[in-house]
Design a protein around this motif. Structure first.
Motif, short mmCIF file in Angstrom:
data_model
loop_
_atom_site.label_atom_id
_atom_site.label_comp_id
_atom_site.label_asym_id
_atom_site.label_seq_id
_atom_site.Cartn_x
_atom_site.Cartn_y
_atom_site.Cartn_z
N THR A 139 0.74 -1.08 -0.06
CA THR A 139 0.23 -0.62 -0.10
C THR A 139 0.98 1.05 -0.37
O THR A 139 -0.06 2.22 0.02
CB THR A 139 -1.06 -0.17 1.37
OG1 THR A 139 0.13 0.11 2.55
CG2 THR A 139 -1.49 -1.12 1.62
N THR A 140 1.72 0.93 0.07
CA THR A 140 3.08 2.46 0.29
C THR A 140 2.95 3.08 -1.51
O THR A 140 3.39 2.06 -2.38
CB THR A 140 4.19 1.91 0.63
OG1 THR A 140 4.45 0.93 1.50
CG2 THR A 140 5.07 3.21 0.81
N ASP A 141 2.46 4.71 -1.44
CA ASP A 141 2.30 4.63 -2.82
C ASP A 141 3.68 5.29 -3.00
O ASP A 141 3.60 5.27 -4.84
CB ASP A 141 1.73 6.32 -2.30
CG ASP A 141 2.59 7.36 -1.40
OD1 ASP A 141 4.01 7.10 -1.08
OD2 ASP A 141 1.74 8.12 -0.94
N ALA A 199 -2.36 -1.39 -4.25
CA ALA A 199 -3.44 -0.91 -3.49
C ALA A 199 -2.70 0.30 -2.69
O ALA A 199 -3.23 1.11 -1.76
CB ALA A 199 -4.15 -1.45 -2.18
N PRO A 200 -2.46 0.96 -3.54
CA PRO A 200 -1.38 2.48 -2.65
C PRO A 200 -1.94 3.34 -1.73
O PRO A 200 -3.83 3.64 -2.16
CB PRO A 200 -0.80 3.46 -4.07
CG PRO A 200 -1.38 2.26 -5.45
CD PRO A 200 -2.18 1.71 -4.94
N ALA A 251 4.56 -5.47 7.48
CA ALA A 251 6.02 -4.76 6.83
C ALA A 251 5.84 -2.98 6.73
O ALA A 251 5.59 -2.51 5.22
CB ALA A 251 6.80 -5.36 5.96
N ARG A 252 5.73 -2.22 8.05
CA ARG A 252 6.06 -0.97 7.50
C ARG A 252 7.20 -0.49 7.05
O ARG A 252 8.16 -0.80 7.06
CB ARG A 252 6.15 -0.07 8.81
CG ARG A 252 4.94 0.06 9.57
CD ARG A 252 3.60 1.13 9.01
NE ARG A 252 4.72 2.86 9.27
CZ ARG A 252 5.33 3.60 8.41
NH1 ARG A 252 5.45 3.77 6.96
NH2 ARG A 252 6.19 4.68 9.18
N SER A 253 7.03 0.42 5.83
CA SER A 253 8.37 1.14 5.06
C SER A 253 7.95 2.13 5.87
O SER A 253 8.34 2.77 4.50
CB SER A 253 7.35 1.31 3.41
OG SER A 253 6.72 2.09 3.53
N GLY A 254 8.71 2.02 6.70
CA GLY A 254 9.48 3.60 7.59
C GLY A 254 9.13 3.14 8.61
O GLY A 254 9.86 1.80 9.34
#
Length: 321
Positions: free
Chosen positions: A7-9, A31-32, A74-77
């Protein structure tokens, strides 16, 4: 083959993250995240997926109940306060973040915001654009006192840059130490009273909601500036606007807010002494690449039957295999 949702844009088909996941034999769906999905969209988001790489959007227990095959988020941050990590652990789902990927980006953005306010750059830029030729005098950072709240990777990087600019650096942290950092460790109230710039770099949790509240704002210098590149929940925004309107504070620069984006009638949008940016302090090309790869590695670890390398919870069940 497992199914992975992203979902990370800023992650897109064909990039390094996509290539790593598909090389591992997994399918990838994008799915951004571009704002609230609505109740039905949230509940359906993770359905049918084994893993997810997510941006900073809410992940609730109800969403997890509707995703019986999900094994890892998993968080992209770095921040993960929007994810119900306890509910995930209870359902056997790993939650991971991407530590140490964007602290230099956050630090540089923090200094950029300080310079923008010190030199009144928004007024100058927009004045020239409107055909004017503003010649306001600004102030220098050198010789000023920078208060850093939180001394993790971002706080340390900001302190280093502040010292490079010739600033005195005060630090508030729950783990003070003496190792040649060249900073002074003080309590938060002392930092608020003494600092010309107060910059927030601490994690957000239930213990520090409205950490910068009406009382602490009242102790700050009327010439002081508040900088927040951490989390919106750390600042009482109503009290902040009141302090600015009364002259109790000189300005603020906020990369994070309680509600993002803020509503059209937000008082923060209308103030010339406030800079609001769109939660992008950590969003450099370099930091995004590191964050995406870190998230992909966490996902691959779990899908391959290994513990992830940067978990933030510990699943209580191991039933999703």
């Amino acid at each position: 083959m497992a199914s992975v949702l992203i979902t990370t844009d800023y992650l897109v088909p064909g990039d390094d993250v996509y290539s790593r996941l598909t090389a591992g034999g997994h399918s990838v769906t994008f799915a951004p995240h571009a704002g609230p999905r609505g109740r039905a969209g949230e509940l359906a988001l993770f359905g049918g997926f084994d893993a997810a790489i997510v941006a900073n959007e809410p992940v609730t227990s109800a969403m997890l109940d509707a995703a019986p095959t999900l094994r890892v988020i998993a968080r992209s941050g770095v921040g993960y306060d929007a994810i119900d990590t306890v509910a995930a652990a209870e359902r056997g789902i790993w939650v991971c973040n991407a530590p140490n990927v964007n602290h230099h980006a956050v630090a540089e953005m923090t200094i950029a915001l300080m310079l923008a306010i010190a030199r009144r750059l928004p007024d100058v830029i927009f004045g020239v654009r409107e055909g004017e030729w503003p010649r306001q005098g600004g102030t220098e950072l050198r010789g000023r006192t920078l208060g850093v709240v939180g001394f993790g990777p971002s706080g340390r990087a900001v302190a280093d840059l502040g010292r490079a600019f010739g600033m005195r650096v005060l630090v508030t942290t729950s783990h003070p130490h003496s190792d040649g950092d060249g900073v002074e460790f003080v309590d938060l109230d002392h930092l608020c009273r003494q600092s010309d710039y107060v910059s927030l770099h601490c994690k957000a949790d239930a213990t520090n909601i409205r950490l910068i509240n009406r009382g602490r704002l009242a102790t700050m210098k009327p010439t002081a500036v508040l900088i927040n590149t951490a989390r919106g929940s750390l600042v009482d925004e109503t009290a902040l606007c009141d302090a600015l309107e009364s002259g109790g504070l000189a300005g603020a620069a906020l990369d994070v807010l309680e509600n993002e984006p803020p509503p059209p009638d937000s008082r923060l949008r209308r103030r010339s002494d406030v800079i609001v940016t769109s939660h992008l302090a950590g969003q450099t090309a370099e930091a995004r690449k590191r964050a995406g790869i870190s998230a992909a590695e966490n996902v691959l670890d779990v899908l391959d039957g290994r513990p992830p390398r940067s978990p933030v919870n510990a699943p209580l069940l191991d039933s999703r295999s």
